[in-house]
Design an enzyme around this catalytic site. Structure first.
Site, PDB file in Angstrom:
ATOM      1  N   LYS A   1      14.264  26.382  26.249  1.00  0.00           N
ATOM      2  CA  LYS A   1      13.098  26.611  25.406  1.00  0.00           C
ATOM      3  C   LYS A   1      12.695  25.336  24.680  1.00  0.00           C
ATOM      4  CE  LYS A   1      14.033  31.374  25.565  1.00  0.00           C
ATOM      5  NZ  LYS A   1      15.185  32.242  25.442  1.00  0.00           N
TER       6      LYS A   1
ATOM      7  N   TRP B   1      17.124  39.808  21.076  1.00  0.00           N
ATOM      8  CA  TRP B   1      18.243  38.938  21.447  1.00  0.00           C
ATOM      9  C   TRP B   1      19.427  39.179  20.532  1.00  0.00           C
ATOM     10  CZ3 TRP B   1      18.306  37.550  26.130  1.00  0.00           C
ATOM     11  CH2 TRP B   1      17.145  37.143  26.800  1.00  0.00           C
TER      12      TRP B   1
ATOM     13  N   ASP C   1      22.389  31.678  16.774  1.00  0.00           N
ATOM     14  CA  ASP C   1      21.697  31.533  18.049  1.00  0.00           C
ATOM     15  C   ASP C   1      20.371  30.842  17.739  1.00  0.00           C
ATOM     16  OD1 ASP C   1      20.250  31.751  20.373  1.00  0.00           O
ATOM     17  OD2 ASP C   1      20.478  33.931  20.591  1.00  0.00           O
TER      18      ASP C   1
HETATM   19  C1  PLP Z   1      16.061  33.140  25.626  1.00  0.00           C
HETATM   20  C2  PLP Z   1      17.003  33.527  24.565  1.00  0.00           C
HETATM   21  C3  PLP Z   1      18.313  33.938  24.847  1.00  0.00           C
HETATM   22  C4  PLP Z   1      18.830  34.073  26.266  1.00  0.00           C
HETATM   23  O1  PLP Z   1      19.024  32.826  26.799  1.00  0.00           O
HETATM   24  P1  PLP Z   1      19.692  32.616  28.258  1.00  0.00           P
HETATM   25  O2  PLP Z   1      19.931  31.141  28.245  1.00  0.00           O
HETATM   26  O3  PLP Z   1      18.693  33.073  29.262  1.00  0.00           O
HETATM   27  O4  PLP Z   1      20.931  33.398  28.315  1.00  0.00           O
HETATM   28  C5  PLP Z   1      19.151  34.241  23.801  1.00  0.00           C
HETATM   29  N1  PLP Z   1      18.736  34.149  22.531  1.00  0.00           N
HETATM   30  C6  PLP Z   1      17.485  33.772  22.206  1.00  0.00           C
HETATM   31  C7  PLP Z   1      17.081  33.693  20.771  1.00  0.00           C
HETATM   32  C8  PLP Z   1      16.584  33.450  23.216  1.00  0.00           C
HETATM   33  O5  PLP Z   1      15.346  33.062  22.904  1.00  0.00           O
END
Ligand code: PLP
Length: 364
Positions: A200, A105, A176
């Protein structure tokens, strides 16, 4: 419906939600109390929806004691859109943004930032298959960087920062936190901007939580596309256009559930206990092998392998049949991944540990 009829959901995302949240949503689906219509059928400009959005924002602020100079937004486009919005808004012309490369990511975030401006990639653990968080000595930050971007939990590889990258100086840290937001107490004042796709650890897909320090809004140029401008979203309290009203409602219920549980200290303790049980089992004999290096292990995504790919296939098949769903690891890593976010019940950990013991006893 009771929890007894639900299977154990180890999905990495969209992921398990707390049963009380689903039950309340089910109870009020036809008509919200005092409103007489469902949440999906009312205007985002109506008082009931505004109250609901304000309550969700208040609960988020209360959970982490977020200072008043931070704005809390609920946007769309997922964490992936933040990969673009962050540099478009914060990477000022002529400046460099530092990105710490700790996983797939983080790598995607880097690729998007490069489309916007100058990026310095540092602390990459790619050569080690992203199996660890870099040491401070491996990170070299740019003096006067526009910001330092980090991924607090690497969902695919199963690693997690236990602190923050050191030496950022005055450069704001952008994080993030998609897969570990609110898994434990977080000191928001240490960050410039935090973003997280909700699916998540916070709620359903389609909502992205963004927390931004007020002074950084001065960087957002009026020439940006309106929908990609943080300042516009702040000025409109996340209501510039129609937000994901149902998603925000479920996220709000999830925040209420988290507060009821005792907040971030309480959930942090529970998460440490849950992950601890699983790692203890992984380390017990050597039949299972954790893929993340020990000091970098994630409390949210527990990745491990078995002695052969054949056994891994059997493990996936039989665990699924036993009501333990979603354990197959990401295709880029292989093996198993147990995603055990806030809403994942401790009984599910116990059930997985029992399954692992039995599998090893008969196959080991
Ligand atoms: C799942 C995830 C993403 C992508 O998320 P989306 O909402 O599908 O764009 C980005 N960064 C991390 C750390 C993730 O776990």
């Amino acid at each position: 419906m009771t929890t007894a009829t639900r299977i154990f959901n180890f999905s990495a995302g969209p992921a398990v939600l707390p049963p009380p949240v689903l039950q309340e949503a089910q109870r009020d689906l036809l008509a919200l109390p005092g409103v007489g219509m469902s949440i999906m059928e009312i205007s985002h400009r109506s008082k009931p929806f505004e109250d609901l959005l304000n309550k969700a924002v208040e609960d988020i602020r209360a959970l982490a004691n977020i200072p008043a100079n931070y704005k809390i937004l609920m946007l769309q486009g997922g964490a992936s859109l933040q990969f673009s919005m962050v540099p478009m808004n914060l990477l000022t012309p002529g400046a460099t943004a530092d990105y710490i490369d700790t996983g797939s990511w983080a790598d995607k975030a880097i690729k998007e930032a490069r489309r916007v401006g100058t990026v310095n990639v540092t602390g990459s653990t790619k050569a080690d298959n992203y199996s660890r968080i870099p040491a401070a000595s491996e990170i070299s930050l740019t003096p006067g960087a526009a910001y330092v971007h980090t991924t607090t939990n690497n969902t695919i590889e199963g690693t997690q920062w236990s602190g923050l990258p050191a030496g950022a100086g005055d450069a704001p840290i952008v994080a993030d936190t998609s897969s570990d937001m609110f898994h434990a107490p977080i000191d928001v004042s240490k960050f410039g901007l935090i973003y997280a796709g909700a699916q998540k650890n916070l709620g359903p897909s389609g909502v992205t939580l963004v927390i931004i320090r007020e002074d950084l809004l001065a960087r957002s140029q009026a020439s940006l596309p309106t929908m990609l401008n943080y300042k516009v979203h702040v000025e409109n309290d996340s209501l510039y256009n129609t937000p994901n009203t149902f998603g925000i409602y479920i996220l709000g219920l999830t925040m209420k559930w988290l507060r009821g549980l005792g907040g971030l200290e309480a959930i942090g303790e529970l998460n440490r206990r849950k992950a601890g049980k699983l790692y203890t089992e992984i380390d017990r004999t050597g039949f299972y092998r954790g893929t993340a290096q020990k000091e970098s292990r994630s409390l949210m995504n527990v990745t491990f392998r078995l002695p052969s790919e054949d056994l891994e296939k059997q493990f996936v098949k039989e665990s699924t049949a036993a009501g333990l769903d979603g354990l197959k690891g990401h295709r880029s890593v292989g093996g198993m991944r147990a995603s055990i976010y806030n809403a994942f019940p401790e009984e599910g950990i116990d059930a997985l540990v029992a399954f692992m013991r039995e599998f090893e006893r008969t196959r080991g």
